[in-house]
Design a protein around this motif. Structure first.
Motif, short mmCIF file in Angstrom:
data_model
loop_
_atom_site.label_atom_id
_atom_site.label_comp_id
_atom_site.label_asym_id
_atom_site.label_seq_id
_atom_site.Cartn_x
_atom_site.Cartn_y
_atom_site.Cartn_z
N ASP A 1 -6.83 16.78 3.77
CA ASP A 1 -7.96 15.87 3.60
C ASP A 1 -7.83 14.66 4.52
OD1 ASP A 1 -9.30 17.31 1.72
OD2 ASP A 1 -8.34 16.35 0.01
N LYS B 1 -10.26 13.64 7.59
CA LYS B 1 -10.97 12.35 7.48
C LYS B 1 -10.69 11.49 8.70
CE LYS B 1 -11.19 8.40 4.31
NZ LYS B 1 -10.77 7.98 2.96
N ASP C 1 -5.14 6.51 4.58
CA ASP C 1 -4.91 7.91 4.20
C ASP C 1 -4.00 8.62 5.19
OD1 ASP C 1 -6.70 7.20 2.32
OD2 ASP C 1 -8.04 8.91 2.58
N GLU D 1 -0.29 10.13 5.02
CA GLU D 1 0.14 11.45 4.60
C GLU D 1 1.06 12.09 5.62
OE1 GLU D 1 -0.26 13.51 1.98
OE2 GLU D 1 -0.96 11.72 0.95
N ARG E 1 1.78 2.45 2.06
CA ARG E 1 0.41 1.94 2.04
C ARG E 1 0.38 0.44 2.25
NH1 ARG E 1 -4.30 4.94 0.26
NH2 ARG E 1 -3.63 6.95 1.04
#
Lengths: 581, 656
Positions: free
Chosen positions: B168, B172, B244, B247, B309
């Protein structure tokens, strides 16, 4: 070399293969395959002579063969090629052996007939690309239609007959319109000059030119072919080719035809037959009826833009892998018409480059779908998962062509689409600029539908890998996979996500079991990776798309004189004059 | 002729090809070797090129081949040319230098991964593409690299492809970047129709021919290119992909999503500074977007619990600094911060990787604590990096951030500078919140199952190598403030000297002279130092009180500002807004087009015609009566009709 009818040889070599197969009815399946493959490979090698013998820098037709065929009506057997035809002929002779090789194990009934159809198809398509007489072109154009319809209708999958008839009628409707237009043009030319001819060079006033004809009161093409007349016959020709391309809104035969066709059929359809549409527009619509082309151009630009965006959007939700690729074809081919009707050198180069790139990339994508279909007997995207783990080589090549299709710089797709867009944007017309801007949006959409496809089929966890004793699967070894998946996902709201499993079941394969029966369950993770034969069909395409993505100059150089000549009515001969520098 | 420059991008490309094709079999556990060698050679060759630039003061370049031949494309001529000036020099040394260290580290971090060879292949391909991006001497070659790094970012974020979340995130990242590319492409279209070229330099180049072009079109180009920059540098509405992107394996985060690729947008705008200076409205937009991103990302960083993050949002925020510096016209400070940030953020990511590695893949800081005893080297180097990020006095980050803020104030945007200082305070706070949560206090993990350990030297040595410049680089190149070696080195790029276009020179020299005339006054420089120092220390102190000693309860704070907390924690709801306003409607539209327009309407007509034909045939069949007199009548009638129509219409039509 001048006296050897090389174009006829290339055109009829596949026919020789057909005769061979006919003549030896006791030939086994494998021998038939080898014969067809051998013949098509020889054809490919001979067609390379065209590249070697091509006189670069001239727009004149080369390797011409020209004699009267049907004296009564003036039909000539007139063959000849320029850079544009050469490129498409070589693309055809390249894709034919690859298609035959790809069908080696997937076609196991009516093997003789299948290869006869394939070779007939090759003859038809090559003949259409090298014909300079309208009737001759029409004959070859129709000749290619029949074997294709048979390939879909006989060797296709479940809904094949519907698809074949749809394909046939759609295309036939177009070509009948074209036939009427051919007759009308013939009639008009005869009325004015008293000469019975169907030769493209003459009808398009290229040789003898309008000046040489020296008709009283007629100094422009618009006087030779009156505007009203041009609009009608142009429309007839254009619709025939637009169906072939296929252009929105006459594209709906394509998804059905592609989905139902066997792999070889899809490859030939996408790689070669769609190009007949773009080629026809360039070869016939522009030179014969330039005034009508200019008149209709704005509408065609709008339709092209719609095709580009519409094809990409409709590709998005397709549950069938092959249908998704088919709709992406509609989108890609939109760039062809967009580039052609922007009427400048760069856009035209881009359009032809898109044809070439699409011939490599989409052909490869269809090969890849075909290979997986042969293993899984389904094309439903939802039936696949984690192919990167189970079939790493397959997945890598699929990924490479995914990006080729997305238009990554360094591959042919980018060269084509970028130049088509840039060329359209350079057009003085505001409408063309707008069309280019809107069409550029496809860079987002194409990434979306292709990467989502890749994610669904190739990424994710392939079930059963852990249980596999020999497994080199990632799960068994990857320390990161051991982390609690719940924690992994906790902070990560997966957006851009559409494959939420249906409520009540988090295992998509559970649903699959219901629809496809349990028998393919044991095969699920044991599909073999691509074998050498399959690899041999994919690697040439990948190599070509990368080589010409980095260094497209040879193709541009091949095309330039031909395209400059085609542009002459639209830019006052500027591009052609620039060549003489 | 510098005909050896091609070696710089070629080496990593070869390493890629080697590892991809042979890596699975031949080198096996030695798959890192080709990549290491390639990086080392590329670094040395880069160094040679930079020395050449330093000695002569002139840029060097080499044309490799004609990518788009102008003769065949109506004058659209794109040579594949490598160009190195002082600005490129900074970039290639960062890419190959930090890249080399990260390659070394990766051998340790990825040591047990079954896709070891694949990882190094992708990493080398990334370095190739990134080098092309900064080396290209025209926008299209830059775009080649631009898309190439996007591809590698996709490949590496989705490296662990069996994880749903990785797939994902990779998708993205690529799609959001493509939104930026849309702007970049249209910008290039406009550039070419305006200038007739996409080349940066030379008498025919873009930057030499800005004079006389309308401000409207230049503003449009500037904004469109900025859309591209927003994608790559995760600014404004296009930030959503970068968090994101964590990852991916941690070395990837360090190299691509901190040190190099994400700075591409900043690099591109600084490269095109002449164009932006001629489009003040575009610059103002850049300033506002950069500042807003800088602030918003910092607020989100305050409340993250995943160690990577925190760093990701910090990266977005720091990129915001660089972008608004560009917007304010403070180009050299922007590059200065790009450089220092590359070192300390790479360090922070690698350090975080070392923590994650030592904690058996744990990333949640709430499950850490007290790690400084078991990981002393990681702790020390991470503190060094954190000090630099927090802008602790005399560290690298202190000088570069301070220059941006002083420069922004001085260029006429004091408000922006003040927001920048507020963000500096937040930065110091969240950075040391991370340090205290991770390394101080009592362990919050189960010591029965988790045994934190220090990483091997192959990982700690790069940490140490990066810690030194993180602490010292500012003193070396940043003093005296606003006039240090970095300014002297990059000066020629902005003065139009060093072989840059002659026509641009006159204009740029005037600008430079004007800048020279009012250098930031002493009070501003000193005041800036004081403010930066105070806010940095205050932020660290607050973090200490909340997470070091616990004297202020973090939970209580969270409850007190529940609304803000929710806003920050949910990333200002940006992802949800996109899902609701763009993704879901497009999805519905696509389905409508497919089911209703394609299958319903168009095919409805097609099938309708088919049914109609079938139906009519059924009826017509009855005409075949077999009675000859009926046929004769039909023939007679038909003849009359045809002849009639011909007489009425035919002659006129044919004559026309």
């Amino acid at each position: 070399m001048e006296n050897i009818p090389i174009l006829s040889i290339i055109t009829y070599l596949p026919l020789l293969g057909v005769l061979l197969i006919f003549a030896l009815p006791r030939m086994g399946a494998d021998a038939t395959r080898w014969t067809a493959l051998g013949v098509s490979l020889v054809t490919f090698l001979v067609s390379l002579l065209l590249l070697g013998g091509n006189a670069f820098g001239t727009a004149a037709m080369q390797f011409e063969e020209n004699f009267l065929w049907l004296p009564g009506v003036g039909v000539r057997y007139h063959l000849g090629v320029d850079g544009l035809s050469i490129l498409l002929v070589v693309l055809t002779t390249l894709l034919t052996p690859l298609s035959i090789a790809a069908s080696w194990t997937s076609i196991d009934r009516r093997v003789r007939e299948f290869h006869i159809a394939m070779l007939l198809l090759e003859t038809g398509v090559i003949g259409a690309f090298v014909s300079l007489d309208l009737v001759l072109f029409y004959v070859f154009f129709e000749l290619s239609l029949i074997p294709m319809a048979l390939i879909i209708g006989v060797w296709g999958s479940s809904n094949r007959v519907y698809a074949a008839i749809k394909f046939f009628l759609y295309t036939l409707a177009g070509s009948l319109l074209m036939l009427v237009a051919i007759v009308a043009t013939y009639q008009r030319y005869f009325t004015l000059t008293g000469r019975r001819t169907l030769d493209l060079m003459e009808l398009s006033l290229r040789s003898p030119t309008l000046q040489e004809l020296n008709l009283p009161g007629i100094t422009t093409t618009a006087q030779f072919y009156p505007l009203q007349f041009q609009y009608l016959v142009f429309a007839a020709f254009f619709i025939a080719f637009a169906i072939k391309v296929p252009m929105f809104p006459v594209h709906t035969w394509l998804p059905d035809a592609h989905t139902e066709a066997p792999t070889a059929g899809s490859v030939m359809l996408a790689g070669v037959m769609l190009k007949l549409g773009g080629y026809g527009m360039l070869r016939f619509c522009l030179p014969l009826y330039p005034d009508a082309a200019r008149f209709f151009a704005p509408a065609i630009m709008v339709l092209s833009t719609i095709a580009i965006i519409y094809g990409a959007l409709v590709a998005l939700p397709q549950p069938d892998w092959k249908r998704l690729v088919a709709y992406s074809s509609v989108s890609h081919m939109g760039f062809v018409t967009l580039g052609i009707f922007a009427f400048n050198q760069q856009a035209l180069q881009g359009a032809v480059m898109v044809m070439f790139a699409h011939g490599l990339n989409t052909a490869a994508l269809f090969l890849l779908v075909g290979f997986i279909y042969e293993r899984a007997h389904t094309r439903q995207i939802g039936a696949f998962k984690g192919l990167s783990t189970t079939m790493p080589v397959y997945a890598s090549i699929f990924l490479a062509f995914t990006f080729a299709s997305i238009g990554l710089p360094g591959m042919t797709g980018f060269v084509g689409e970028f130049n088509a867009l840039m060329g359209a944007f350079r057009s003085p017309s505001q409408l063309d600029k707008g069309a280019a801007i809107v069409s550029t949006l496809v860079v987002i959409l194409s990434a979306w539908y292709m990467l989502w496809l890749f994610q669904r089929v190739a990424q994710g966890r392939a079930e059963g890998v852990i249980a596999d004793a020999h497994g080199h699967g990632v799960n068994g070894h990857d320390p990161h996979a051991s982390a609690d998946p719940a924690t992994q996902r906790a902070g990560l709201d997966p957006h851009f996500t559409h494959e939420e499993p249906p409520a009540g079941g988090d295992d998509p394969r559970a649903a699959r079991r219901d629809t496809h029966g349990a028998h393919d369950e044991p095969h699920a993770t044991r599909w073999a990776d691509v074998n050498r034969r399959e690899l041999a069909t994919l690697v040439p395409l990948l190599a070509l798309t990368i080589v010409f993505g980095f260094y497209p100059a040879p193709i541009f150089r091949l095309l330039t004189p031909a395209l400059a000549a085609l542009l002459a009515p639209f830019d006052g001969g500027a591009a052609a004059a620039a060549l003489g520098r | 002729m510098e005909n050896w420059l091609f070696l710089i991008p070629l080496m990593p490309l070869l390493a890629f090809a080697f590892d991809l094709l042979l890596g699975r079999r031949f080198p096996g556990k030695w798959a890192h070797a080709p990549a290491w060698i390639a990086m080392a050679v590329a670094f040395v060759v880069s160094l040679l090129a930079v020395l050449r630039v330093a000695r002569t003061g002139e840029p060097v370049s080499q044309t490799l081949w004609r990518w788009m031949p102008g003769a065949d494309l109506g004058g659209f001529d794109i040579p594949f040319t490598i160009f190195i000036d002082q600005l490129t020099s900074v970039m290639i040394l960062i890419i190959t230098g930090i890249g080399f260290l990260i390659h070394i580290y990766s051998a340790g971090y990825m040591g047990h991964d079954p896709g070891y060879y694949r990882f190094f292949a992708y990493l080398s391909l990334f370095v190739f593409a990134m080098l092309v991006l900064v080396l290209g001497d025209n926008f299209l070659v830059m775009f080649f690299g631009w898309e190439g790094v996007g591809l590698c970012s996709y490949l590496l974020i989705g490296y662990w492809f069996d994880r749903r979340s990785a797939g994902d995130a990779a998708k993205k990242a690529f799609i959001v970047n493509r939104v930026g590319d849309f702007g970049f492409l249209i910008g290039m279209f406009l550039l070419f129709t305006t200038f007739g070229t996409l080349s940066f330099f030379g008498p025919e180049g873009i930057f030499a021919n800005l004079a006389g072009k309308g401000e409207g079109v230049l503003t449009a180009i500037g904004l469109l290119l900025f859309v591209g920059a927003m994608g790559k540098s995760a600014q404004g509405p296009l930030t959503v992909w970068l968090p994101d992107a964590m990852e991916g394996p941690t070395p990837v985060s360090a190299l691509i999503h901190a040190a190099t690729m994400v700075t591409a947008g900043v690099y591109m705008m600084v490269r095109a500074h002449a164009l932006y200076e001629a489009a003040p409205v575009a610059l103002l937009v850049v300033l506002i977007v950069g500042l807003a991103t800088c602030f918003i990302a910092a607020t989100i960083g305050l409340v993250q619990n995943d160690i990577k993050r925190v760093m990701a949002y910090s990266t977005v925020s720091q990129l915001g600094y660089m972008v608004f510096a560009v917007g304010a016209g403070a180009f050299i400070p922007a590059i200065f911060h790009l450089m220092t940030h590359a070192f300390f953020k790479a360090l922070l990511f690698l350090g975080a990787g070392s923590v994650i590695h030592g904690m058996h893949e744990e990333q949640d800081m709430r499950k850490m604590g007290g790690l400084r005893r078991s990981m002393p080297i990681t702790y020390a180097t991470l503190v060094a990096g954190s000090l630099a990020l927090a802008g602790f006095p005399l560290t690298a980050g202190f000088f570069s951030k301070d220059e941006i803020l002083v420069g922004t104030w001085f260029e006429g945007y004091p408000l922006a500078a003040i927001v920048g200082w507020i963000v500096a305070f937040m930065t110091a706070f969240y950075t040391f919140r991370m340090i205290f949560l991770t390394f101080h206090g009592q362990p919050r993990f189960d010591p029965e199952h988790v045994h934190p350990h220090e990483s091997p030297p192959v990982m700690t040595l790069p940490l140490i190598a990066l810690a030194i410049p993180s602490l010292l680089l500012g003193i070396i190149v940043g003093l005296p403030a606003e006039a240090g070696p970095i300014h002297q080195w990059l000066g020629p790029v902005f003065e139009g000297g060093g072989g840059h276009a002659d026509a641009a020179r006159t204009m740029a020299v005037a600008v430079a002279a004007a800048e020279e005339a009012h250098h930031p006054p002493a009070w501003l420089t000193v005041g800036g130092f004081a403010a930066s120092t105070l806010l940095s220390l205050a932020g660290i102190a607050l973090a200490w009180l909340m997470y070091g000693t616990g004297r202020i309860s973090a939970q209580a704070m969270g409850r007190r500002f529940a609304g803000l907390y929710a806003l920050f924690y949910n990333k200002w709801y940006l992802d949800d807004i996109y899902q609701a306003l763009i993704v879901a409607p497009l999805d519905v539209l696509a389905r409508i087009l497919w089911k209703w327009v394609d299958a319903g309407f168009i095919d409805g007509i097609v099938n309708g015609v088919a049914h109609l034909t079938g139906g009519v045939s059924q009826q017509l069949r009855k005409v075949q009566t077999g009675v000859v007199s009926n046929y004769a009548l039909a023939i007679a009638l038909g003849t009359v009709i045809i002849v009639g129509v011909y007489l009425l219409l035919g002659p006129q039509f044919l004559a026309r």
